[in-house]
Design a protein around this motif. Structure first.
Motif, short mmCIF file in Angstrom:
data_model
loop_
_atom_site.label_atom_id
_atom_site.label_comp_id
_atom_site.label_asym_id
_atom_site.label_seq_id
_atom_site.Cartn_x
_atom_site.Cartn_y
_atom_site.Cartn_z
N LYS A 91 24.15 11.01 -50.77
CA LYS A 91 23.89 12.27 -50.07
C LYS A 91 23.97 13.44 -51.05
CE LYS A 91 25.65 10.75 -45.54
NZ LYS A 91 26.04 9.37 -45.90
N TRP A 92 24.98 13.41 -51.91
CA TRP A 92 25.16 14.47 -52.90
C TRP A 92 23.97 14.55 -53.85
CZ3 TRP A 92 25.64 14.50 -58.26
CH2 TRP A 92 26.16 15.66 -58.83
N ILE A 93 23.46 13.40 -54.27
CA ILE A 93 22.31 13.38 -55.17
C ILE A 93 21.12 14.11 -54.54
CG2 ILE A 93 20.53 11.87 -56.15
CD1 ILE A 93 22.79 9.84 -56.71
N GLY A 94 20.83 13.81 -53.28
CA GLY A 94 19.72 14.47 -52.61
C GLY A 94 19.92 15.97 -52.49
N GLU A 95 21.14 16.36 -52.15
CA GLU A 95 21.44 17.79 -52.00
C GLU A 95 21.34 18.54 -53.31
OE1 GLU A 95 25.32 17.61 -50.40
OE2 GLU A 95 24.68 16.95 -48.39
N GLN A 96 21.86 17.96 -54.38
CA GLN A 96 21.95 18.67 -55.65
C GLN A 96 20.68 18.60 -56.48
OE1 GLN A 96 24.65 20.57 -56.58
NE2 GLN A 96 25.40 20.13 -54.51
N SER A 97 19.96 17.49 -56.40
CA SER A 97 18.79 17.31 -57.25
C SER A 97 17.52 17.88 -56.64
CB SER A 97 18.57 15.82 -57.54
OG SER A 97 18.14 15.13 -56.37
N GLY A 98 17.49 18.01 -55.31
CA GLY A 98 16.27 18.43 -54.64
C GLY A 98 15.23 17.33 -54.54
N ILE A 99 15.61 16.10 -54.88
CA ILE A 99 14.72 14.95 -54.83
C ILE A 99 15.22 14.00 -53.74
CG2 ILE A 99 13.63 13.10 -56.15
CD1 ILE A 99 13.01 15.81 -57.32
N ASP A 100 14.31 13.46 -52.97
CA ASP A 100 14.66 12.45 -51.96
C ASP A 100 14.75 11.10 -52.68
OD1 ASP A 100 14.96 10.75 -49.85
OD2 ASP A 100 13.07 11.25 -48.86
N VAL A 101 15.97 10.71 -53.05
CA VAL A 101 16.19 9.51 -53.86
C VAL A 101 16.68 8.37 -52.98
CG1 VAL A 101 17.44 8.52 -55.82
CG2 VAL A 101 16.76 10.92 -55.87
N SER A 102 16.00 7.24 -53.03
CA SER A 102 16.45 6.05 -52.30
C SER A 102 16.89 5.00 -53.30
CB SER A 102 15.35 5.52 -51.39
OG SER A 102 14.17 5.24 -52.11
N ILE A 103 17.99 4.34 -52.98
CA ILE A 103 18.62 3.37 -53.87
C ILE A 103 18.22 1.95 -53.44
CG2 ILE A 103 20.80 2.51 -54.77
CD1 ILE A 103 20.14 5.38 -55.59
N VAL A 104 17.84 1.14 -54.41
CA VAL A 104 17.49 -0.27 -54.16
C VAL A 104 18.47 -1.15 -54.93
CG1 VAL A 104 15.68 -2.02 -54.32
CG2 VAL A 104 15.06 0.37 -53.91
N PRO A 105 19.53 -1.64 -54.27
CA PRO A 105 20.53 -2.44 -54.98
C PRO A 105 20.01 -3.84 -55.31
CG PRO A 105 21.36 -1.59 -52.87
CD PRO A 105 19.89 -1.44 -52.86
N VAL A 106 20.40 -4.34 -56.47
CA VAL A 106 20.13 -5.72 -56.85
C VAL A 106 21.44 -6.32 -57.35
CG1 VAL A 106 17.69 -5.39 -57.38
CG2 VAL A 106 19.38 -4.99 -59.17
N PRO A 107 21.76 -7.56 -57.00
CA PRO A 107 23.03 -8.16 -57.43
C PRO A 107 23.13 -8.17 -58.95
CG PRO A 107 21.95 -9.52 -55.78
CD PRO A 107 20.96 -8.49 -56.19
N ARG A 108 24.25 -7.74 -59.50
CA ARG A 108 24.39 -7.62 -60.95
C ARG A 108 24.09 -8.92 -61.67
NH1 ARG A 108 23.27 -7.28 -65.25
NH2 ARG A 108 24.45 -6.57 -67.05
N ASN A 109 24.60 -10.03 -61.15
CA ASN A 109 24.47 -11.29 -61.87
C ASN A 109 23.12 -11.97 -61.66
OD1 ASN A 109 27.09 -11.15 -62.96
ND2 ASN A 109 27.94 -11.88 -61.04
N GLN A 110 22.31 -11.44 -60.76
CA GLN A 110 20.94 -11.96 -60.57
C GLN A 110 19.93 -10.81 -60.60
OE1 GLN A 110 23.20 -12.92 -57.69
NE2 GLN A 110 24.02 -14.44 -59.11
N ALA A 111 20.26 -9.76 -61.35
CA ALA A 111 19.46 -8.53 -61.28
C ALA A 111 18.01 -8.77 -61.69
CB ALA A 111 20.09 -7.46 -62.16
N GLN A 112 17.79 -9.43 -62.82
CA GLN A 112 16.43 -9.60 -63.29
C GLN A 112 15.63 -10.50 -62.36
OE1 GLN A 112 16.34 -10.65 -67.46
NE2 GLN A 112 17.64 -8.92 -68.05
N ASP A 113 16.25 -11.55 -61.85
CA ASP A 113 15.56 -12.43 -60.90
C ASP A 113 15.15 -11.65 -59.65
OD1 ASP A 113 15.88 -14.56 -62.61
OD2 ASP A 113 17.68 -15.31 -61.61
N LYS A 114 16.06 -10.84 -59.13
CA LYS A 114 15.77 -10.06 -57.93
C LYS A 114 14.67 -9.05 -58.19
CE LYS A 114 16.39 -8.34 -53.79
NZ LYS A 114 15.94 -9.05 -52.57
N LEU A 115 14.75 -8.36 -59.35
CA LEU A 115 13.72 -7.39 -59.68
C LEU A 115 12.36 -8.06 -59.84
CD1 LEU A 115 15.65 -5.12 -62.20
CD2 LEU A 115 14.78 -4.44 -59.96
N ASN A 116 12.35 -9.25 -60.42
CA ASN A 116 11.09 -9.98 -60.58
C ASN A 116 10.45 -10.28 -59.23
OD1 ASN A 116 11.37 -9.98 -63.35
ND2 ASN A 116 12.26 -12.03 -63.45
#
Length: 545
Positions: A91-116
């Motif tokens: 919420k703070w990021i959106g308020e302070q940056s003026g950008i509508d930022v959405s976060i897409v989490p990927v599991p750290r230990n399978q990050a590249q597989d998930k991103l692929n």
């Protein structure tokens, strides 16, 4: 990777003036407003300049300022804080940056597989980041990301100025003559990565010296296993646990599996070297002697290793040099075993020499632009905001609530409050205009006795982690289609061979495993890949010096 927990105040990057001719009308071009989640559109090119220098038209001027970005999910957001996608900091990021930022989490230990998977299904976020330059190179060869040079030149102020102040970053960000990522420079505490910790109180109780060779380390491990170091009269202690065990074996033998090495001026793949066989032999010995937890090969999230260490049932931990992760582990240990005395252990020497554990190169995080990105102008504006000021609060929290300024260093007020409310937000600070000295570690820590003790241990851990040079023969790894494809194919094969060598008894020796890896390397065209890697090295070596 450990997040920095300090902020030494520094001036923001100098502004770079953007000259515009007054009265020029910027015509809004039609364009897609997708947020990187629709694979049916192509990102428009950055606008061309007219002969007078005035932008002929900005295709992104009228688009919504929306950006999506990947984030590593490390399971660090408590339920009452929310989720990685929705919490006080998003919420703070959106308020302070003026950008509508959405976060897409990927599991750290399978990050590249998930991103692929997300990339293949046209659902990947606009901004994709990794610590691994090789992965960014794979995305380049796959055509999944796009060059950023023009976007930075046309839309950036703060990051463009930062890059001018840090020209050493440019070669790491460049592929085939174009910039395909942005990054800021690491500070020393994030260049140091892996470390080893040992229970000094166990050494003292068993009248043992600090091990300096692999042979001595094995003898100490045997004593930790059989000598009842916790004094409870039971054979219930494990000698060695950790999250980077095989990485440590490989680094101390100068044979990381996916790194290229120069052997007599020739490019050779780490997993094919005799030294890699030595690392597998170590792993097999430690396993067969019962000196490691029998479940460590399947302990993918390292929860069992952390439990054994923090409950006082393990004598050696191979993981982080210090920082928030290891400080939290030791804090938990001291709650369970108040008399424990964990200290950093210098990497031991081997028959192949004495080398440091894994250390990072200069760039901190590589942030790439999805080729399907909807609004690269908004993405650049968001990254500019981060490097200019946004990163500070994401790393340290709110002044007066989470930290206080002590001679230019952010000192944590309440470590438990910080851990719960701020520590996870560092994942969002993908660009940072930071500075650091080791003395900042005690200065930024909370003033209570335990926090100061942990900070002192981290400072010692950092000194130990950087004392021995990690062997990196070339500053960054070659990245072209053949290399990326064979590395992708080899990774699961190497892991399977390692597991068989380690767990399947006398018939599966390290020599057998190394021969299997070499045969697979050759079957997949390794000889031709080595030749191409050599050509790459000869063409680029002048820039390495």
């Amino acid at each position: 990777m450990s997040s920095n927990l300090y902020w030494k105040i520094k001036k923001p990057a100098s502004a770079v003036a953007l000259c515009m001719i007054a009265g020029a009308l910027l015509a809004g071009c039609s364009g897609n407003g997708n947020n990187g989640n629709n694979g049916n559109s192509q990102a428009s090119p950055a606008p061309e300049a007219s002969s007078s220098g005035t932008p002929a038209g900005d295709p992104y001027a009228d688009l919504p300022k929306k950006v999506s970005i990947s984030t590593f999910d490390r399971g660090a957001v408590s339920s009452d804080e929310g989720t990685y996608e929705d919490n006080r900091w998003t919420k703070w990021i959106g308020e302070q940056s003026g950008i509508d930022v959405s976060i897409v989490p990927v599991p750290r230990n399978q990050a590249q597989d998930k991103l692929n998977v997300l990339i293949a299904s046209n659902q990947a976020p606009d901004l994709i980041w990794e610590y691994d330059r090789t992965y960014i190179g794979k995305l380049v060869t796959q055509g999944a990301i796009q060059p950023v040079d023009d976007y930075i030149e046309k839309y950036s102020t703060s990051y463009k100025a930062y890059l001018q102040e840090h020209p050493e970053l440019k070669p790491y960000l460049t592929f085939d003559g174009k910039m395909y990522a942005v990054a800021t420079a690491r500070t020393l505490d994030s260049i140091a990565n892996h470390g080893i910790w040992i229970r000094q109180d166990w050494l003292d109780k068993l009248n043992l010296k600090t091990p300096t060779t692999m042979e001595e380390l094995i003898e100490v491990a045997k004593a930790f296993k059989d000598g009842d170091p916790d004094g409870n009269g039971k054979a219930d202690t494990t000698a060695l646990v950790g999250s980077t065990t095989f990485d440590a074996y490989s680094a101390m033998n100068a044979a990381i599996s996916n790194q290229w090495y120069l052997e007599d001026g020739q490019m050779k793949y780490g997993a094919t070297l005799d030294r890699f066989g030595d690392a597998m032999a170590w792993e097999k010995t430690m396993y067969e002697e019962g000196l490691v937890d029998k479940e460590y090969l399947t302990d993918k999230n390292f929860q069992r290793a952390i439990q054994l260490w923090t409950t006082g049932k393990a004598g050696i931990f191979v993981g982080s040099w210090g920082g928030s992760a290891m400080e939290n582990h030791i804090r938990d240990m001291l709650k369970n075993v108040p008399d424990a005395n964990p200290v950093p252990l210098e990497p031991v020497s081997t028959s192949n020499g004495k080398y440091g554990l894994y250390q990072e190169t200069s760039p901190f995080i590589f942030v790439a632009f999805n080729k399907e990105m909807g609004n690269p102008k908004a993405a650049v504006e968001y990254l500019d905001w981060l490097v200019d000021s946004g990163w500070k609060s994401l790393v340290y929290g709110t002044e007066g609530v989470h930290y206080k300024d002590v001679n230019g260093v952010a000192q944590v007020i309440d470590s438990e409050k910080y851990k719960k409310e701020v520590s996870y937000a560092g994942e969002y600070a993908v660009l940072r205009n930071d500075s650091f000295t080791p003395a900042d570690l005690p200065a930024k820590a909370a003033s209570d006795e335990l926090s100061q003790r942990l900070a002192g241990l981290s400072e010692k851990g950092l000194e130990t982690a950087t004392k021995n040079k990690f062997r990196r023969d070339i500053p960054y790894q070659p990245s072209f289609t053949e290399v990326n494809e064979i590395q992708t194919a080899m990774k699961p094969f190497i892991e399977e061979i390692r597991a068989r060598v380690t767990t399947q008894g006398a018939s599966y020796t390290a020599d057998w495993g190394l021969e299997e890896i070499r045969k697979e390397w050759q079957r997949l065209g390794g000889e031709a890949v080595e030749a191409k890697a050599q050509e790459w090295y000869e063409a680029n070596k002048a820039s390495f010096e």
